[in-house]
Design an enzyme around this catalytic site. Structure first.
Site, PDB file in Angstrom:
ATOM      1  CD  GLU A 157      47.354  21.178  76.574  1.00 59.25           C
ATOM      2  OE1 GLU A 157      48.131  22.065  76.181  1.00 59.25           O
ATOM      3  OE2 GLU A 157      46.401  20.787  75.882  1.00 59.25           O
ATOM      4  CG  ASN A 199      42.048  18.347  80.236  1.00 56.19           C
ATOM      5  OD1 ASN A 199      41.529  17.231  80.123  1.00 56.19           O
ATOM      6  ND2 ASN A 199      42.131  19.207  79.226  1.00 56.19           N
ATOM      7  CG  HIS A 235      43.429  15.788  71.080  1.00 54.67           C
ATOM      8  ND1 HIS A 235      42.263  16.258  70.522  1.00 54.67           N
ATOM      9  CD2 HIS A 235      43.658  16.568  72.169  1.00 54.67           C
ATOM     10  CE1 HIS A 235      41.811  17.274  71.229  1.00 54.67           C
ATOM     11  NE2 HIS A 235      42.636  17.492  72.239  1.00 54.67           N
ATOM     12  CD  GLU A 264      41.120  19.094  75.228  1.00 58.10           C
ATOM     13  OE1 GLU A 264      41.857  19.134  74.229  1.00 58.10           O
ATOM     14  OE2 GLU A 264      41.314  19.781  76.248  1.00 58.10           O
ATOM     15  CG  ASP A 266      40.305  15.185  68.129  1.00 58.02           C
ATOM     16  OD1 ASP A 266      41.304  14.565  68.547  1.00 58.02           O
ATOM     17  OD2 ASP A 266      40.294  16.427  68.006  1.00 58.02           O
TER      18      ASP A 266
HETATM   19  O1  9MR Z   1      40.359  23.555  69.524  1.00 56.57           O
HETATM   20  C1  9MR Z   1      41.087  24.644  70.037  1.00 56.57           C
HETATM   21  C2  9MR Z   1      41.479  25.567  68.888  1.00 56.57           C
HETATM   22  O2  9MR Z   1      40.337  26.201  68.353  1.00 56.57           O
HETATM   23  C3  9MR Z   1      42.449  26.615  69.392  1.00 56.57           C
HETATM   24  O3  9MR Z   1      42.926  27.368  68.301  1.00 56.57           O
HETATM   25  C4  9MR Z   1      43.594  25.958  70.120  1.00 56.57           C
HETATM   26  C5  9MR Z   1      44.538  27.000  70.644  1.00 56.57           C
HETATM   27  O4  9MR Z   1      45.404  26.561  71.598  1.00 56.57           O
HETATM   28  O5  9MR Z   1      43.095  25.178  71.195  1.00 56.57           O
HETATM   29  C6  9MR Z   1      42.308  24.130  70.750  1.00 56.57           C
HETATM   30  O6  9MR Z   1      41.900  23.328  71.838  1.00 56.57           O
HETATM   31  C7  9MR Z   1      42.946  22.699  72.567  1.00 56.57           C
HETATM   32  C8  9MR Z   1      42.498  22.638  74.002  1.00 56.57           C
HETATM   33  O7  9MR Z   1      42.170  23.916  74.474  1.00 56.57           O
HETATM   34  C9  9MR Z   1      43.556  22.003  74.885  1.00 56.57           C
HETATM   35  N1  9MR Z   1      43.969  20.737  74.376  1.00 56.57           N
HETATM   36  C10 9MR Z   1      44.329  20.680  72.961  1.00 56.57           C
HETATM   37  C11 9MR Z   1      43.203  21.259  72.119  1.00 56.57           C
HETATM   38  C12 9MR Z   1      43.507  21.117  70.645  1.00 56.57           C
HETATM   39  O8  9MR Z   1      44.614  21.860  70.290  1.00 56.57           O
END
Ligand code: 9MR
Length: 450
Positions: A157, A199, A235, A264, A266
């Protein structure tokens, strides 16, 4: 046991498993799980996993039945792995990795360098001190997991949302625009066998942000900065729907000479609309040769970071949703009801049944060699009859020592299928691989099927 008998035994074993599961017995019958169906397409199907859920047997039951790749949802992030400077804590991540290895699942590592989920001490650093801390972090974590990670999200990101098409402002970005390539070079040095990915989200269609990532990948390829793959988080919800040019966008990145992965996935929603969206995404990956696999961001809706949007393939009780069925069907799999199940009350016990007659198989190998080690990826392609089980004979040169393997079990020079990838439809393929120290030289695999 000679090779022929071993294969016969493997075939009978696979058949016994098929009977026990009540799935169809012919080699061209549809695979009944996401992982097996994806494997028949030469791809993986993965999920994000949270270590604290590994004591939930409903969760692990689905995990082990359906998925062949695992991404730690939070356990490999900087705040988890280096909570104070120079002091590394790998407990939860190690738990996920060793469990996955014992289940023949591969790992995606997530994520080495990211502006978010940094421990407090990192947030307070800047300039050279932060750059050095990042390099040390990437080195330490990638070295700790050396040989155990299929692909790393090296940088996550790093590009800005909106129309600007530039980098996201962050403490890492302020250390200099070269921070991304430094992270990639550092990761390559620490684990030359891992695929290295960039990513991001909102890069799933063609837009200013994905154009900027595209330009970076193009630049890295032209200058020899090591990058092997681009991850598309995917997402989706009504505000951010599956883009109509999703497949075209994956394809244009693949055309740069990198793998693409859906990392990722969903999709908020329910019923047939959600099912159709999952089908579209799955089909897009299958239509792009270099799309190597799909990872969903959690197992049950209740496991999701946005549970209220019910964006996953299993409901809160672990039941398969319509989206599961459409995804499996897109992968070429199907439910037992669409194929006549083998009767488990047949007179002969399953283990004594002969293997299905075979049209053989072929194996080819590609090697990624570096100073002192290599990764070999072996592709097994089924002949005219498909396979129920296969075994590849692959002698290694002296001095080569295998340190890790995936999607296979090994006995000496013989590499056999695991539970989810023995069945290959006619003309289709699956892949397994291993990492070794030493020099690969010329590898000449031979394949036998049953
Ligand atoms: O699913 C993850 C969640 O449990 C955490 O609280 C969050 C914190 O930043 O991160 C979520 O996963 C993220 C991933 O690491 C990067 N892309 C976005 C995902 C969803 O927020």
């Amino acid at each position: 046991m000679d090779k022929k008998r071993k294969l016969a035994a493997a075939g009978a074993g696979a058949l016994a498993v098929a009977v026990a599961l009540g799935i169809a017995s012919t080699a061209d019958a549809a695979a009944s799980t996401l992982g097996a169906a994806a494997a028949e397409q030469g791809r993986y199907f993965g999920t994000a996993v949270a270590a604290y859920k590994l004591s939930d047997s409903v969760y692990t039951g689905i995990l082990d039945r359906e998925f062949t790749m695992v991404t730690p949802e939070n356990e490999m992030k900087w705040d988890a792995t280096e909570p104070s400077q120079g002091s590394f804590s790998y407990g939860s991540a190690d738990q996920i990795v060793s469990r996955a290895q014992s289940k023949n699942q591969r790992m995606r590592g997530h994520a080495l360098a990211w502006h978010s989920q940094q421990p407090g001490w990192v947030q307070n650093l800047s300039g050279t001190a932060l750059r050095n801390a990042m390099v040390n972090h990437v080195t330490q974590v990638a070295t700790h997991y050396q040989g155990k990670i299929y692909a790393w999200d090296v940088v996550n990101e790093a590009f800005a949302d909106g129309g600007g098409g530039g980098r996201r402002d962050s403490n890492l970005q302020r250390t200099g625009n070269d921070w991304i390539e430094v992270a990639f070079r550092t990761a390559r040095a620490a684990d030359p066998g891992a695929k290295l990915c960039y990513n991001d989200y909102n890069t799933d269609g063609q837009n200013a942000k994905s154009n900027a990532v595209y330009a970076m990948v193009q630049d890295f390829k032209s200058r020899g900065v090591p990058i092997d793959c681009v991850g598309f988080q995917s997402h989706f919800n009504s505000a951010s729907p599956v883009p109509s040019d999703y497949q075209a966008n994956l394809q244009r990145f693949a055309n740069l000479g990198v793998d693409v992965q859906i990392t990722e996935l969903d999709i908020e929603g329910s019923g047939s609309t959600q099912a159709e969206n999952f089908r579209k995404v799955t089909q897009a990956c299958l239509n792009v040769t270099r799309c190597t696999g799909i990872t969903v961001w959690g197992i049950r809706d209740s496991d999701s970071w946005r549970a209220s949007g019910t964006p996953l393939l299993f409901d809160g009780n672990g039941n398969k949703k319509a989206a599961y069925t459409s995804t499996l069907a897109a992968l070429g799999g199907g439910s037992p009801t669409s194929n006549p199940p083998v009767s488990s009350s047949s007179s002969a016990p399953p283990s004594s049944q002969p293997p299905i007659p075979s049209g053989g198989c072929t194996a080819t190998v590609s090697v990624n060699q570096w100073q002192g080690g290599f990764v070999a990826t072996v592709r097994v392609t089924a002949g005219a009859s498909g396979t129920n089980a296969w075994a590849v004979t692959l002698p290694l040169p002296s001095g080569a020592t295998v340190t890790n393997s995936w999607s296979t079990t090994r006995s000496g020079n013989t590499w056999s299928n695991v539970s989810y990838n023995g069945r290959i439809a006619a003309g289709q393929y699956t892949e397994f691989g291993f990492q070794a120290t030493g020099t690969a030289g010329t590898l000449s695999p031979t394949c036998a099927a049953s």
